[in-house]
Enzyme design. Sequence first.
Site, PDB file in Angstrom:
ATOM      1  N   HIS A 121       0.698  -4.718 -14.283  1.00 18.69           N
ATOM      2  CA  HIS A 121      -0.296  -4.986 -15.163  1.00 18.69           C
ATOM      3  C   HIS A 121      -0.240  -3.930 -16.286  1.00 18.69           C
ATOM      4  CE1 HIS A 121      -2.026  -6.679 -11.226  1.00 18.69           C
ATOM      5  NE2 HIS A 121      -1.268  -7.568 -11.636  1.00 18.69           N
ATOM      6  N   GLU A 161       0.830  -1.256   0.004  1.00 13.38           N
ATOM      7  CA  GLU A 161       0.028  -0.108   0.196  1.00 13.38           C
ATOM      8  C   GLU A 161       0.748   1.359  -0.029  1.00 13.38           C
ATOM      9  OE1 GLU A 161      -2.948  -0.460  -0.937  1.00 13.38           O
ATOM     10  OE2 GLU A 161      -3.625   1.631  -0.398  1.00 13.38           O
ATOM     11  N   HIS A 191       1.978  -0.485  -5.119  1.00 13.28           N
ATOM     12  CA  HIS A 191       1.950  -1.546  -6.083  1.00 13.28           C
ATOM     13  C   HIS A 191       1.747  -2.862  -5.067  1.00 13.28           C
ATOM     14  CE1 HIS A 191       3.556  -2.932  -9.526  1.00 13.28           C
ATOM     15  NE2 HIS A 191       4.376  -3.508  -9.145  1.00 13.28           N
ATOM     16  N   HIS A 192       1.031  -3.748  -5.863  1.00 11.89           N
ATOM     17  CA  HIS A 192       0.223  -4.730  -4.920  1.00 11.89           C
ATOM     18  C   HIS A 192       0.783  -6.145  -5.489  1.00 11.89           C
ATOM     19  CE1 HIS A 192      -1.923  -1.090  -4.519  1.00 11.89           C
ATOM     20  NE2 HIS A 192      -1.853  -1.334  -3.274  1.00 11.89           N
ATOM     21  N   ASP A 244       8.050  -3.972  -9.346  1.00 11.94           N
ATOM     22  CA  ASP A 244       8.306  -5.237  -8.941  1.00 11.94           C
ATOM     23  C   ASP A 244       9.427  -5.655  -8.288  1.00 11.94           C
ATOM     24  OD1 ASP A 244       5.581  -6.018 -10.029  1.00 11.94           O
ATOM     25  OD2 ASP A 244       6.726  -5.564 -11.991  1.00 11.94           O
TER      26      ASP A 244
HETATM   27  N1  HBI Z   1      -0.134  -3.350  -8.711  1.00 16.03           N
HETATM   28  N2  HBI Z   1       1.036  -5.094  -9.349  1.00 16.03           N
HETATM   29  C1  HBI Z   1       0.582  -4.142  -9.647  1.00 16.03           C
HETATM   30  N3  HBI Z   1       0.569  -3.623 -11.100  1.00 16.03           N
HETATM   31  C2  HBI Z   1      -0.082  -2.548 -11.336  1.00 16.03           C
HETATM   32  O1  HBI Z   1      -0.315  -2.315 -12.551  1.00 16.03           O
HETATM   33  C3  HBI Z   1      -0.660  -1.867 -10.276  1.00 16.03           C
HETATM   34  C4  HBI Z   1      -0.576  -2.219  -8.967  1.00 16.03           C
HETATM   35  N4  HBI Z   1      -1.061  -1.624  -7.974  1.00 16.03           N
HETATM   36  C5  HBI Z   1      -1.761  -0.236  -8.192  1.00 16.03           C
HETATM   37  C6  HBI Z   1      -1.766   0.136  -9.537  1.00 16.03           C
HETATM   38  N5  HBI Z   1      -1.397  -0.541 -10.761  1.00 16.03           N
HETATM   39  C7  HBI Z   1      -2.362   1.223  -9.896  1.00 16.03           C
HETATM   40  O2  HBI Z   1      -1.662   2.080 -10.318  1.00 16.03           O
HETATM   41  C8  HBI Z   1      -3.548   1.457 -10.887  1.00 16.03           C
HETATM   42  O3  HBI Z   1      -4.085   0.562 -11.632  1.00 16.03           O
HETATM   43  C9  HBI Z   1      -4.520   2.824 -10.728  1.00 16.03           C
END
Ligand code: HBI
Length: 102
Positions: free
Chosen positions: A79, A57, A61-62, A88
Amino acid sequence: MRANKLTQAEIDKALAELNRGLDAPWRLVDRKLEKEFKFPDFVAAFGFMTRVALQAEKLGHHPEWFNVYGVVRIQLSTHEAGGISGLDFDLARSIESLDPLA
Ligand code: HBI
């Protein structure tokens, strides 16, 4: 930009740096950065996931992840870039900086 898709050569270099000194390596699986973590039980695994979630958070990036009991398998990709980006590797490094037993 940190979210830009890395080339294979950039990925290979960053992966070697990330894995330096780690007991178990991150690997490339399905064009994602992947690692499996094992914990003694579900509470330990979920505690780790909670700490990863807070770091994710912070970075905005998740992870994609799978959990069953003490196993947590994490996959990282960007993504919006359609591949692996510097973000990453940032998240992977941040995950490795967590104390797995905390
Ligand atoms: N996490 N792994 C990952 N990939 C993404 O592209 C991504 C995310 N977390 C948030 C995010 N993108 C945001 O920037 C949006 O999709 C708005």
